[in-house]
Design a protein around this motif. Structure first.
Motif, mmCIF file in Angstrom:
data_model
loop_
_atom_site.group_PDB
_atom_site.id
_atom_site.type_symbol
_atom_site.label_atom_id
_atom_site.label_comp_id
_atom_site.label_asym_id
_atom_site.label_seq_id
_atom_site.Cartn_x
_atom_site.Cartn_y
_atom_site.Cartn_z
ATOM 1 N N ASN A 1 0.856 -1.183 0.000
ATOM 2 C CA ASN A 1 0.000 0.000 0.000
ATOM 3 C C ASN A 1 0.890 1.230 0.000
ATOM 4 O O ASN A 1 1.651 1.433 0.927
ATOM 5 N N SER A 2 0.789 2.009 -1.061
ATOM 6 C CA SER A 2 1.597 3.223 -1.098
ATOM 7 C C SER A 2 0.801 4.445 -1.470
ATOM 8 O O SER A 2 1.349 5.525 -1.675
ATOM 9 N N GLY A 3 -0.526 4.281 -1.578
ATOM 10 C CA GLY A 3 -1.294 5.421 -2.064
ATOM 11 C C GLY A 3 -2.584 5.674 -1.343
ATOM 12 O O GLY A 3 -3.539 6.120 -1.944
ATOM 13 N N GLY A 4 -2.670 5.396 -0.089
ATOM 14 C CA GLY A 4 -3.917 5.617 0.622
ATOM 15 C C GLY A 4 -4.520 4.294 1.025
ATOM 16 O O GLY A 4 -4.225 3.264 0.453
ATOM 17 N N TYR A 5 -5.406 4.323 1.988
ATOM 18 C CA TYR A 5 -5.849 3.074 2.593
ATOM 19 C C TYR A 5 -6.560 2.163 1.616
ATOM 20 O O TYR A 5 -6.602 0.967 1.809
ATOM 21 N N GLN A 6 -7.113 2.677 0.560
ATOM 22 C CA GLN A 6 -7.808 1.775 -0.339
ATOM 23 C C GLN A 6 -6.965 1.314 -1.495
ATOM 24 O O GLN A 6 -7.384 0.505 -2.285
ATOM 25 N N LYS A 7 -5.747 1.782 -1.590
ATOM 26 C CA LYS A 7 -4.917 1.426 -2.730
ATOM 27 C C LYS A 7 -3.982 0.280 -2.372
ATOM 28 O O LYS A 7 -2.773 0.401 -2.455
ATOM 29 N N VAL A 8 -4.563 -0.813 -1.980
ATOM 30 C CA VAL A 8 -3.765 -1.980 -1.617
ATOM 31 C C VAL A 8 -3.695 -2.911 -2.811
ATOM 32 O O VAL A 8 -4.711 -3.231 -3.416
#
Lengths: 113, 115
Positions: A94-101
Motif C-alpha cells: 500500500n503506497s497510495g492511501g488506505y484503499q490502494k492496496v
C-alpha cells in the motif's frame, strides 16, 4: 504505480522444517507492506505488517518478515512449520492511501507430515 | 467470530436471476470494500466505499451493483451474471483515517456459482 510479485505459486515443505515465502514489490514512494493468510474456505487474515521502524516484523503463529528496501523485498519466514500452517499466503503493498492496496497472486504452503 | 460477516456463504444462481450478497461489519470502520477472488488470479478490488460514498469503481461491469446504506452495511446486487463471474466475493473493511497503514479486515466470503 505499485505492484507485488510472489514468484512461488506453491511451496511444499515437511513438518518442522523452516520455510521462506518470497515477496518482491515495486513502488515509487514509501510503502506499507502486509502478509495475509487464507485458510481453506475462509477470508484473508492479517499475519503481520510493516509500517516503519524495525525492518524485522513479528506476526502471529510464529511468522516473521523482513523488510529489505534495497532489494525491495518482504519475505515471510517461519523456523518450524506445522500442519496447521497449510494455507495460502498473500503479500500486499500500500503506497497510495488506505484503499490502494495491491495483492500478490498468493503462495500455497503445503506442509507435509 | 469474525468482525466482518457475509451472507450467504454459498450462492448458486442462473444467468437470468437477481440476487444480492450482504456484508456487515462490527468494527466501527468507515471504509468498506468488495473484492473478487478467482482461481489463479490476483485478488481484484471491485468497489470502495468511505463514509457511505463510493470512492472507487474498478471498471466493474454494470451487472454488479453495490449499495452502501450506512458505514456498517454493504450489499452487492447481482443480475444477468455470466458463468465467468463465478468466484469468491470478499467483503472487507478498514478504519478510514487516510492512514495507508490501515489493516483491511476481511469477511469469510461468499462463494458464487453462476449456472
Amino acid at each position: 504505480a505499485q505492484s507485488v510479485t510472489q514468484l512461488d505459486s506453491q511451496v511444499p515443505v515437511f513438518e518442522e522444517a523452516p520455510v521462506e515465502l518470497r515477496c518482491n514489490y515495486s513502488s515509487s514512494v514509501s510503502v506499507y507492506l502486509f502478509w495475509y493468510v487464507q485458510y481453506p474456505n475462509q477470508g484473508l487474515q492479517l499475519l503481520l505488517k510493516y509500517l516503519s521502524g524495525s525492518t524485522l516484523v513479528k506476526g502471529i503463529n510464529g511468522f516473521e518478515a523482513e523488510f529489505n528496501k534495497s532489494q525491495t523485498s518482504f519475505h515471510l519466514r517461519k523456523p518450524s512449520v506445522h500442519i496447521s500452517d497449510t494455507a495460502e499466503y498473500f503479500c500486499a503493498v500500500n503506497s497510495g492511501g488506505y484503499q490502494k492496496v495491491t495483492f500478490g497472486t498468493g503462495t500455497k504452503l503445503q506442509v507435509i507430515p | 467470530e469474525t468482525g466482518v460477516t457475509q451472507t450467504p456463504r454459498h450462492l448458486v444462481m442462473g444467468m437470468t436471476n437477481k440476487k444480492s450478497l450482504k456484508c456487515e461489519q462490527h468494527l466501527g470502520h468507515n471504509a468498506m470494500y468488495w473484492y473478487k477472488q478467482s482461481a489463479k488470479k490476483p485478488l481484484e478490488l471491485m468497489f470502495v466505499y468511505n463514509f457511505k460514498e463510493q470512492t472507487e469503481n474498478n471498471s466493474v461491469p454494470s451487472r454488479f451493483s453495490p449499495e452502501c446504506p450506512n458505514s456498517s452495511h454493504l450489499f452487492l446486487h447481482l443480475h444477468t451474471l455470466q458463468p465467468e463471474d463465478s468466484a469468491l466475493y470478499l467483503c472487507a473493511s478498514s478504519q478510514g483515517t487516510g492512514d495507508s497503514g490501515n489493516t483491511i479486515y476481511f469477511g469469510e466470503g461468499s462463494w458464487l456459482t453462476v449456472v
